[in-house]
Structure formats: C-alpha cells, structure tokens
Design an enzyme around this catalytic site. Sequence first.
Site, PDB file in Angstrom:
ATOM      1  N   ARG A 612      -9.775   0.163   5.939  1.00 46.33           N
ATOM      2  CA  ARG A 612     -10.048   0.528   4.554  1.00 46.33           C
ATOM      3  C   ARG A 612     -11.534   0.366   4.273  1.00 46.33           C
ATOM      4  NH1 ARG A 612      -4.737  -1.984   1.366  1.00 46.33           N
ATOM      5  NH2 ARG A 612      -3.203  -1.002   2.763  1.00 46.33           N
ATOM      6  N   ARG A 626     -10.530  -9.253   1.161  1.00 47.78           N
ATOM      7  CA  ARG A 626     -10.773  -7.805   1.105  1.00 47.78           C
ATOM      8  C   ARG A 626     -11.685  -7.435   2.268  1.00 47.78           C
ATOM      9  NH1 ARG A 626      -9.571  -4.888  -3.239  1.00 47.78           N
ATOM     10  NH2 ARG A 626      -9.598  -6.727  -4.578  1.00 47.78           N
ATOM     11  N   GLU A 701      -2.685 -10.878  -4.512  1.00 49.69           N
ATOM     12  CA  GLU A 701      -1.659  -9.969  -3.990  1.00 49.69           C
ATOM     13  C   GLU A 701      -1.521 -10.135  -2.479  1.00 49.69           C
ATOM     14  OE1 GLU A 701      -0.963  -5.215  -3.192  1.00 49.69           O
ATOM     15  OE2 GLU A 701      -2.486  -5.823  -4.662  1.00 49.69           O
ATOM     16  N   SER A 704       3.127  -5.322  -1.473  1.00 45.47           N
ATOM     17  CA  SER A 704       3.627  -4.405  -2.496  1.00 45.47           C
ATOM     18  C   SER A 704       4.819  -3.665  -1.909  1.00 45.47           C
ATOM     19  CB  SER A 704       2.543  -3.412  -2.932  1.00 45.47           C
ATOM     20  OG  SER A 704       2.186  -2.570  -1.869  1.00 45.47           O
ATOM     21  N   ARG A 742      -4.371 -11.826   4.318  1.00 44.41           N
ATOM     22  CA  ARG A 742      -4.002 -12.500   3.062  1.00 44.41           C
ATOM     23  C   ARG A 742      -2.908 -13.549   3.287  1.00 44.41           C
ATOM     24  NH1 ARG A 742      -4.641  -7.940  -1.739  1.00 44.41           N
ATOM     25  NH2 ARG A 742      -6.781  -7.360  -1.169  1.00 44.41           N
TER      26      ARG A 742
END
Length: 800
Positions: A612, A626, A701, A704, A742
């Site tokens: 990403r 991140r 987070e 998801s 994470r």
Amino acid sequence: MATCMSVVTRVRGALSVLPPIGRRWPSRRSSAAVVPHRLRHGARSSLYEHVREGYSDKPELDMRAVCEETDKVIVNVESRKGDLRGDDVRKIVGVWQELQAVRTEISELEKEKGSISETVKNLVSQNDKKALANLPEYTQALQRGRDIRVRLNQLYLKDTELDQEHYSRALRLPNSTHPDVPVGDESQARVVEYVGKKAEFAFKPRGHVELGEELGLIRQRHLSHISGHRSYYLRGAGARLQTALQNFALDTLQRRGFIPLVVPDMLKGVVFEGCGMQPNAQRSQVYSLDPARFPDLNLAGTGEVGVAGYFMDHAVNWKDLPVRTVCSSTCYRAETDTGRETWGLYRVHHFNKVEMFGVTADETGEESSQLLEEFVSLQKEMFSALELHYSTQPVFTLTMMHRSCLTKTFLLQLPEYTQALQRGRDIRVRLNQLYLKDTELDQEHYSRALRLPNSTHPDVPVGDESQARVVEYVGKKAEFAFKPRGHVELGEELGLIRQRHLSHISGHRSYYLRGAGARLQTALQNFALDTLQRRGFIPLVVPDMLKGVVFEGCGMQPNAQRSQVYSLDPARFPDLNLAGTGEVGVAGYFMDHAVNWKDLPVRTVCSSTCYRAETDTGRETWGLYRVHHFNKVEMFGVTADETGEESSQLLEEFVSLQKEMFSALELHYRVLDMPTQELGPPAYRKYDIEAWMPGRNSYGEISSASNCTDYQSRRLNMLYEREDGSLQYAHTVNATACAIPRMIISILETHQTKDGTVRVPRALQPYLGLEVIEKPKYTPLKYIGPNQHSRPPRPGPNRR
C-alpha cells in the site's frame, strides 16, 4: 537457496573496501551539473548516485590487483558470464591510472598551495602594506596561488568526471574465482555427488501440471488477463504444501541456530547493485515500480537482497560471528526470456522462497568457505529428508444460402428491388453513425457508472467515522502498575523490530522483523491459517501482481491520481500492479468462472504480501501501524443469492471467527458497524474491529469485514450454476483474519511486563515455541554509515 558470504566483515577478491578519500563529495546541488543521471557508457549506477548523495560511504575499489595482475583479471572476466571483455578491463585500468595521476597532481598542488599560504602570511606579518606591493616574492606568490586555484578547479572537475567513469566501469567487474571452479558454460559443471535414488515407476510418470490440475492443486489456465503470463494459483493441498515446505525449512534452520528475519520486498537500486545485480540494465530480470510515482523502488528477486540491506552500513560484533540468518520472502523475477519453460511452475514471475544468508569473519581466509560447506550440507539434509533424488477449439459449421435463380438484369427492372437497395444503403450509413455513437455513449456510461458505490444496508449509520456504532466490547483493557511503552520502543529493546536507517535502503515506512519478531509473524500466520482450515476454509496461494481490471472489479482505482496502489513501470510492465490485499488475488481466481451450487458457500483463506502506497504520509509515519508492505491472512467467501440473506449470514460468520481468534490472543477490542462515509464503493455493510493498544493509548483498527453482495461479481463475471443449469451472479464477502503488523502491535503493547519482556498468549505459544519474549543476548548491529559524529576507522585493503 543461494548463499552470500561476508557482507560487512569480509569482502574478498579484487574489489575490497578501502578508506574513503579525504576530499568530501560535493553537495547534491553542486554535483548535479557535473554528474548526469546516467553514466557515460549508458547504464545508470544506483550505487554511485547513492554514495554521491551522502547516504553511505564511498565503496573505494581495491584496484591494486586489477592493475598489477591485469592479464589474470582479464582471464577471470572472459571466463565468466556477462558482456565484459579484456578491452573493458584495460579501459578500467587506464581510467584508474589517469584518475590517480589527477589526484596526485591535486595532492601536490594542495601542498604547494598550503606552502604559498604560509609564505604570504609570513610576508604580511613582516612588512607593511606599502612595502608588500614592491616585494617580488609577494607578488609572485599571489600569482602562483591564483594559477594553482585555476588549475585545481580544472582538476577537481576532471577528478569528478574520471571518478564517475571509473565507477561506471569498475563496479561491473566480477569477484575473483576459486581456483577449483570449472571453466566454461553450464555443460562444464562438475558433478560432486549423486544423492538418493531416482524414483522408479511401473507406469508412465506424469508432469506436475497434469498432476496439479487433476488434484486441484494448481491453476495456470485463463490467467493472462488477470495476473499476466507465468502466474499461477495454488489451491487447497497445494497452498498447504507451500506453507508446510516453508515451515519445514524455517524450523529446520532455526533449530540449527539460524536467526529468522522478515525483510522488505521493495528496495532501492543501490542494494541490488551492491549484491551484484543490475536493476537498471536494458533486459533486467528486476521488476521496477512506476518511476513517475515511486522512483528507484524495485521488487526483490531473492531474499538475499533484503537481508543484505539489513546489514548494509552496519558492523557485526566479532563475538556473534558467523551470523546465520534465514528469511522466507516473496520473490519477483521478470524472466524476460519468455521462450523458455512457458508453462508450469519451473520458471514463474512470482514465488516464495526460504533463503539462508551468512555473515562471517575474514581472519584466516577460510571462514566463508567453511560456512558455504555448512550451508550445502544443510541443503542436502533437507532435500534428503524430503526423499528426493538430486543431482481444442470448437468448430462452427456455416450454412451457405443458395442463390436465387433470378438474374441480375431481371432484378434491376423491379422498382421494389431498387427501392430496397437504396433503403439498405441509407440504413447502413445510419447504422455506422449509430454504432459510433453507441461506442462513445457506452464508454461514457461505463466511465461514470462504474464509479457508483454499492447500495447500503438500511441499518448502516449515516455520516463520517465519528458516527460508527459500537456493536460490542469484548475482553478487558490491560491494566499496568507502570507506564506502558509503545511497540517500537519494546520492539527495539527486544531486538524484534528495526526501522532506523532504512530510508535509503527500502524507503520510508519500511521495516525488518528479527528473531522472535520474525517468528511471531510466522506464528500468527500459522495460527490464523490452522484455525480457519479446521473450519473448512480452502487455502489459496494467490499472485501479488495483477492487472488493473481485477482491482477495478473489486472497487479499487489503480489509475487514480492519488491511488494507494503500487504500479509497476508501465514502460516495461504495462498494466501490472501490486495488490494491497489478498482479496484482489482471490477475486481474480473466481473471475470469469462459475461455482457449482452444491459447493456454496465457498470459504477461502490466503496468506499474502500486501503493498500500500499510503500517500497520506502525514499519518503514523513511525512504527508498524501504517506501513507500505506487510503480510496478511484474508478470508474471502462466495455465496448464493437466492433469499438475499446468504451473504449477510456469511458476514456474521466471518466476524464471529475474527472475534474467536482475537479473543484467543487475549486482546481487548470493540466491534464497530461502520458509517456510510467509511464504506468503500463495493461494501454493502462493513464491520471494523479495533483493539486497545496501550502504548498508543487508543483503539486501533486490526481488521475489517465487508459484505459486497453482487458488486464485485457483476464486474468480474463471478457466477454460480443452479441445479437447473442456469447462471446467477454470486455474492462475495471478505474479512481480515490477521493483519500481521497491527497484530504484533496489539500483542506487544497488551502483554508487556514491567521488566520489558512480553508474555505470549497461550493460544500462540505452540506456534511460537515461547512463553515469554525476552531480550536477546546478541550484540546489536552498530551503525557505521556516514551520518554520525564519530565512528571507528574503515578497514584497509586486503593484502593476503
């Protein structure tokens, strides 16, 4: 498994590290006018640019052996694979000698300039201003000083030009060759030994592609429009076989004291060149990213490059030598020789590999040879343990209409015939106009309508992130009798994480995991995969490089101006992009295929590398929250659409599995029903799970789960076949099972102790082999790059 030796403490052969010359490199601005982007003979040198910009020390090449034994070096060069020849070596020597003559003259003039400066100072101190003007020795000294400055400016310019040409040529020289190495091409390879027996069969053995397709392990057909040529999927036992082989090799080597590493796949060209590869060559095997958006980023074709980057500009403590490391990484090779092995798994663009890499001393000159023998012995041990012997087109029938018996002359006398001909001509003209208009409107329609999001579940909250509805809290917040530390501080103290001094190696937001950190990644992957496979999930191995159509079909925009998608260099690899989630690869697997209704719902799981771009660089610039490159275990489901509730039920099932895994890891978290502005275009409904991260003092987070209904299936032609043979668009559901970075943050920060160790959750202990993560006993690498006040002296030339 390739073996590379002596990265920092040992550099053998004709090209060794020497102390840098005293004169500093010019600043970037001043050198830009002198040093062009490409070097004189055409190939760009990332190493030269890297050093010139001040990131690392200048790798002075030991030219003594090249100059003194030029004929021997020429024989070595001409016996090696490559385009270098004897004339190239002689040119290298000639440029070097010219450079030395320039530097000798510079040195002599600098000394003379210093002497003149002292003379002028003495004259000034001994005479008044008026007398100075009449002193011949004063005016002569001033004039000589001016002449020296003019000459030095010319020589400095010449020095830079020759230095540039020297590096552009000499850095291409190969290492010296062991005297026992056979001379010649592949046909001259010497068989050292045969191990094991050839398998014997009472039948004609089949190839791996035929076997893999019959057993449902391998898919290579109908993929060129999805992930390009030489790509593949592994399914079921095929994917499990990959995981088993990786774990087998990693476990075997860790039992022998190898230190596991997790390395970046995207690295700067300097690391490739330092390893002897040429990412900027015309027919390079290296995949380079789009230079307009991601300058000087390349995909590694072997873990060796990533590990070499870990040791770059660092020194190892002698007590820790030899350092034996192992990494399992994704490898990317362009394989431009497309005429060889175009089918099957032998020569593919993208694969996983476990790599050994050693760093050893150079005291006796035999250390690296001994380590090489050790590595080969380990290879043989593993291959022997695996019981290996090692040294149609549809035919369409066209029915022709019989001609009428009427003659052309008779027909032309009939008014209705001529009127019909004219009307036909008018219709053809109009149809051509309408076809053109149809194409224009169809294109405009799709360019606009494909941007429409999915419909939204009626219970989804309306608004931005602040309107997210908390569905439930699970577990208790960790309580501490001390101030909890963040994962970066913990990770550095425990030798798990390294992020410092990497911007010039693998770019910003990159990282290494070492030792228990790398083992923690493997443990989390295996924990998630095992949990889901016990529930009937089919494991997949998916491509990381895919065509833009798959991204768009999933609701992503790889060609948008601020896209999060890493695109490869369009000049060499048109329409190839790196997936930011395994969802894209799995969707490509089902694209243009129909699932039999008896097999629904299909639950799949894949562990993949995710990329990403994270263009919003102002957020979370430090740590693992991140990052540009990470591993993730992803759930993806394909279900029917008969009652309209099937995908909603599958979404709830996926969320339930997420909760089960996160609870087993003893985390405190909350489940959120995400509002409209937080839904991506394909999502009908989305749940996020946020874990409490004590070091950040906030929820973050970690996963998801989205119900995409038929949004993706209509764009990617994913269907299911009903019992009556009719086709219907399927519904898709995706969910994160384990986003490794994470999850590492959550575990380190939640389970930290006062003494700086980290307690391992009980469910993870069988996978990690540890109950507590403690500080390692090795001496940390010492940074020896140029950007520091003081450092130890550089090694001198090898005189052995």
